[in-house]
Design an enzyme around this catalytic site. Sequence first.
Site, mmCIF file in Angstrom:
data_model
loop_
_atom_site.group_PDB
_atom_site.id
_atom_site.type_symbol
_atom_site.label_atom_id
_atom_site.label_comp_id
_atom_site.label_asym_id
_atom_site.label_seq_id
_atom_site.Cartn_x
_atom_site.Cartn_y
_atom_site.Cartn_z
ATOM 1 C CG HIS B 131 -1.810 1.109 1.309
ATOM 2 N ND1 HIS B 131 -1.652 2.211 1.860
ATOM 3 C CD2 HIS B 131 -3.359 0.906 1.253
ATOM 4 C CE1 HIS B 131 -2.935 2.954 1.801
ATOM 5 N NE2 HIS B 131 -3.677 2.068 1.320
ATOM 6 C CG ASP B 208 0.292 -2.523 6.118
ATOM 7 O OD1 ASP B 208 -0.361 -2.586 6.910
ATOM 8 O OD2 ASP B 208 0.374 -1.676 5.160
ATOM 9 C CD GLN B 211 -6.783 -4.844 3.554
ATOM 10 O OE1 GLN B 211 -7.817 -5.467 4.076
ATOM 11 N NE2 GLN B 211 -7.198 -3.415 3.365
ATOM 12 C CE LYS B 237 -7.523 -0.582 5.735
ATOM 13 N NZ LYS B 237 -8.197 0.020 4.646
ATOM 14 C CB CYS B 377 -3.647 3.147 -1.696
ATOM 15 S SG CYS B 377 -4.891 4.573 -1.117
HETATM 16 C C1 LIG Z 1 -2.467 -2.942 3.318
HETATM 17 C C2 LIG Z 1 -2.746 -1.592 3.827
HETATM 18 N N1 LIG Z 1 -2.023 -0.637 4.509
HETATM 19 C C3 LIG Z 1 -2.359 0.244 4.929
HETATM 20 C C4 LIG Z 1 -3.493 0.917 5.066
HETATM 21 C C5 LIG Z 1 -3.787 2.392 5.397
HETATM 22 O O1 LIG Z 1 -4.730 2.397 6.541
HETATM 23 P P1 LIG Z 1 -5.157 3.693 6.905
HETATM 24 O O2 LIG Z 1 -5.701 4.546 5.749
HETATM 25 O O3 LIG Z 1 -6.301 3.515 7.926
HETATM 26 O O4 LIG Z 1 -3.950 4.662 7.434
HETATM 27 C C6 LIG Z 1 -4.445 0.109 4.412
HETATM 28 C C7 LIG Z 1 -5.954 0.642 3.943
HETATM 29 O O5 LIG Z 1 -6.173 1.383 3.406
HETATM 30 C C8 LIG Z 1 -3.947 -1.014 3.824
HETATM 31 O O6 LIG Z 1 -5.061 -2.048 3.052
#
Ligand SMILES: Cc1ncc(COP(=O)(O)O)c(C=O)c1O
Lengths: 158, 421
Positions: B131, B208, B211, B237, B377
């Site tokens: 991401h 990270d 998910q 999430k 993203c």
């Molecule tokens: C794999 C992953 N990393 C990071 C994020 C970022 O999460 P947030 O936008 O809540 O900071 C997301 C969600 O969009 C994600 O799916």
Amino acid sequence: MTAQDLDALYQEIILDHYKNPLNKGLRDPFEAEVHHVNPTCGDEVTLRVHLTDGKVSDVSYDAMGCSISQASTSVMTDLVIGKSVEEAMSIQASFQELMQGRGNVEPDEEVLEDGIAFAGVAKFPARVKCALLSWMAWKDATAQALADAGTDEETTNG
Amino acid sequence: MDGLLPELEVIRKDFPILERELAGGKPLVYLDSANTSQKPQVVIDTMVDHLERHNANVARAMHQLGAESSEAFESARDKIAAFVNAPSRDEIIFTKNASEALNLVANTLAWARGPLEIGEGDEVVITEMEHHSNIVPWQLLTERKGATLRWFGLHDDGTLDLSDIDSLINEKTKVVSLTWVSNMLGTINPVAEIARKAKAVGAIVVVDASQAVPQMPVDLVELAEAGVDLLAFTGHKVVGPTGIGVLWGRTEILDQLPPFLGGGEMIETVAMERSTYAGIPHKFEAGTPPIVEAVGLGAAVDYLGHVGMAAIRDHEHAITAYALEAMATVSGLTVLGPLDASLRGGAISFELDGVHPHDVAQVLDSRGVAVRAGHHCAKPAHKRFGVQASTRASSYLYTTPGEIDALVEALEYTRSYFKLS
Ligand SMILES: Cc1ncc(COP(=O)(O)O)c(C=O)c1O
């Protein structure tokens, strides 16, 4: 969103331009080339303008994106090619006003022709950027071409 | 169907939004849970109750409400620590979201001196399926420090290409940061195996888990043993509210990292010349924290813990297998990422030949089916597969097989709307 809303968005004219886009491809000669992207969805357009004697002689492009952005690019080129830069800029302004009017702006068919099919898009905030992408790119490229022409003149004059 | 949550109808009743009617009287088919999950009544009620009855600032209010609010906030930390089996509850740091947690790590590493210091010639390793939140902070760090950013590539089936792991992870490697479950491809990565390799060269391992935490049991004691040092996830999430995220870090690492933001709550003492800092977790929590959001997240992980993460994982697996099979019947549809449900999470990105993802999502929306369209993203991962954007359907514990049928039916309608059949 209902099925009627969907049909209001995807007018037949839009789907036609999407399937058979006008003026597609990148061509020479040109005075300015720009690359614009829609950061939220990744739609992209590379666009060139060719101006001669204050007239839009050609607009050529390579674009990737949804039906709305592709069709809007096709309609835009069709509307501005052959017009004076001044006239084309005012068409651009009307289209932008229509798109940013949240559905409260009455489109002028005399000015916008096929562009009025996008009136429905104005009610979908998420899609307004798609429709405006190439119009903003054209405006930017044209401004650059005019600015460059200005500097060239200055250099020759100076 | 094997593996579905036995009380699926009861679970659905816990989520008031699932009863909503959309324009034109259509029922909601919410398949965008990888983007954000819906919230059960108990999370909403807990937050309302906190605001109605216990609202006060934490740590600095010397009155009954202050004590109640502090107690609720800190007990949310306990709940989260228990939910992911953290070695210590003080290792749970509240952030705004996963992005802030990852930025906290990358920034404090950029400021670190001593053993954690990153300098010219050092390397940071990520993957091509990250991401943007786990790409950009590392680009900023390596640019600032004259270090080099490297990454694992991907196989055509959406799994990580580990063939060059021995050259990618080497004695110059200072940080290895990767996603556990991809938000685009759904791929589940072998984080423990990679962490062990990284540990062998003394690199810091960041995961990270944005998910992963929503979808499977997480045991941080086990992960820490494999070599994971820091792990981030985001509250919204895991059926929690927005505005709250979590960074877990091994105590030894968190103690060595300098503070992130300066301000109230993160100090031990402040003089005009200099300050000393509080211990973890407060060292990384400057200012008034998102109190009611933390309390809501505590209720959320309690809820998920009550349903059972193993049962939720099995449910996701069953729904994903069913969806992959059903989507294969739609002509012109190509799934990006592993086709074997056991290798992936519940986010399924796909292309539909001849229709742009925006248009797919728009037509699906007209049938009440909510999906995401775009690059999610993860632009580099899209580029790797030669696509500019995709449509993504993602399930969760409240997703039914009937909703997958509605998706497939709406996809067929999309094809006919764009005159493809
Ligand atoms: C794999 C992953 N990393 C990071 C994020 C970022 O999460 P947030 O936008 O809540 O900071 C997301 C969600 O969009 C994600 O799916």
